[in-house]
Design an enzyme around this catalytic site. Structure first.
Site, PDB file in Angstrom:
ATOM      1  CB  CYS A 172      -8.040   0.214   7.890  1.00  0.00           C
ATOM      2  SG  CYS A 172      -9.278  -0.505   6.801  1.00  0.00           S
ATOM      3  CB  CYS A 175     -10.870  -2.180   9.060  1.00  0.00           C
ATOM      4  SG  CYS A 175      -9.740  -2.146   7.710  1.00  0.00           S
ATOM      5  CG  ASP A 176     -10.474  -0.279  12.523  1.00  0.00           C
ATOM      6  OD1 ASP A 176     -10.825  -1.469  12.516  1.00  0.00           O
ATOM      7  OD2 ASP A 176      -9.283   0.077  12.461  1.00  0.00           O
TER       8      ASP A 176
END
Ligand code: NAP
Length: 352
Positions: A172, A175-176
């Protein structure tokens, strides 16, 4: 008393089903999933896959990046980092995935949807009303169920990939990708579909360079996305290669990747502080195994054309959990609407 409609899942199909069921005065109950790191790591956070994406350019009706004033100000601020200003002259605006999902949830709440932040971990469809068992240890009874649990990102299954998960390996980018360890460093993205290109494009905003590693010599991504990868000077497409090993050190996490040719015997190493997998999805149906008919890949089967019926009468399926072909937010929303109408008609026919 039994619920009339329980919706399991909180992506576009779940919220659309909720909006329709709520407006039909069925006071739906949505199990939106638990906000745990386990669910996040497995790619099934509350609010679904779009909560893990950047811009959604193909959901009709949202040609702007941000709708001011509709979300709670703290929630609004928490996703502000996703709203990159567009370069001058670029009018291809889209809403961010998190914005879109939070707006859908708000719309469902506005019409009386109730929401529980738990997972459904097991079901009993042998008796009516049906019984659903929650991650919080409770049991809920319901006349109808709409399964809208979506699908989650796949990993390759390499031992080195598992070792460095959350230490540089991710599925992801959104997200990261903004984490300090990825900034101004080279990164690897594996895959050749729209997700891979989207992730590579997103990561190129932070990274010094992105290697997009694809096992063939042609991308599966749509033409507009292909062009985006090709035109991005920070993206180098590494054709005909597969990720063979994630390289790293215990303290540093990921330091690189070993890529193996898929057409010859060669292999190459690249330095990278992160490896992002974007190689497709698996439907979130493990808790339904043996309870509903599924296809070979585990997707729920619609048992009648143009209907969201599953193999159990009164249980309906919507969105990616029953769609391994279109897998779009708009098609998920469409089948969410269909499932709510199917549930409403089923309840009316049974006099429930
Ligand atoms: P996808 O279209 O199924 O693409 C998966 C990619 O991963 C393919 O290129 C595939 O290679 C590769 N792959 C699969 N297994 C692999 C393995 N074991 N090793 C190496 N490579 C592997 O999945 P997706 O990109 O997640 O997209 C899913 C759907 O969402 C699509 O319909 C897509 O259009 C849509 N989507 C749209 C947008 C957008 O419009 N902005 C963004 C994201 C996703 P092969 O090509 O060789 O099979």
């Amino acid at each position: 008393m039994a619920e009339k409609v329980v919706i399991i899942g909180s992506g576009p199909s779940g919220w659309t089903a909720a909006i329709y069921a709520a407006r039909a005065e069925l006071t739906p109950l949505v199990y939106e999933g638990e906000s745990t790191s386990e669910n996040s790591d497995a790619g099934r956070p509350p609010l679904g896959q779009l909560f893990l994406t950047t811009e959604v350019e193909n959901y009709p009706g949202f040609p702007v990046g941000h709708l001011h004033g509709y979300l709670d100000s703290a929630i609004d601020a928490s996703i502000a980092y996703l709203r990159f200003p567009k370069p001058e002259g670029d009018d291809k605006h889209g809403v961010t995935g998190p914005d879109l999902m939070l707006l859908m949830k708000q719309q469902a709440l506005n019409f009386g949807t109730r929401v529980v932040g738990e997972d459904i971990v097991a079901v009993d469809f042998d008796q009516r009303p049906f019984k659903l068992f929650t991650s919080g240890g409770k049991t809920v009874e319901t006349e109808t169920v709409i399964i809208a649990t979506g699908a989650s990102a796949n990993y390759l299954g390499l031992e080195s990939e598992a070792r460095y998960k959350n230490h540089g390996v991710s599925a992801c980018a959104v997200c990261d990708g903004a984490l300090p360890r990825f900034r101004n460093k080279p990164l690897v993205v594996v895959g050749g579909g729209d997700s891979a290109v989207e992730e590579a494009d997103f990561l190129s905003k932070f990274a010094s360079k992105v290697f997009l590693v694809h096992r063939r010599e042609e991308l599966r991504a749509s033409k507009i996305m292909q062009q985006r990868a090709i035109n991005n000077p920070k993206i180098e497409i590494t054709w005909n290669h597969a990720l063979a090993e994630v390289l790293g050190e215990e303290k540093l996490g990921v330091t690189g990747a070993r890529l193996e040719s898929t057409v010859g015997k060669g292999s190459r190493r690249v330095d990278a502080s992160g490896v992002f997998l974007a190689i497709g999805h698996t439907p979130n149906t493990a808790f339904l195994k043996g309870k509903l008919q599924m296809n070979a890949k585990g997707y729920l089967v619609w048992t009648k054309p143009q209907r969201t019926y599953t193999s159990v009468e009164g249980v309906f399926a919507a969105g990616d959990v029953a769609d391994d072909y279109y897998r779009q937010a708009i098609t998920a929303a469409g089948t969410g609407c269909m499932a709510a109408l199917d549930a409403e008609r089923y309840l009316a026919a049974k006099g429930l």
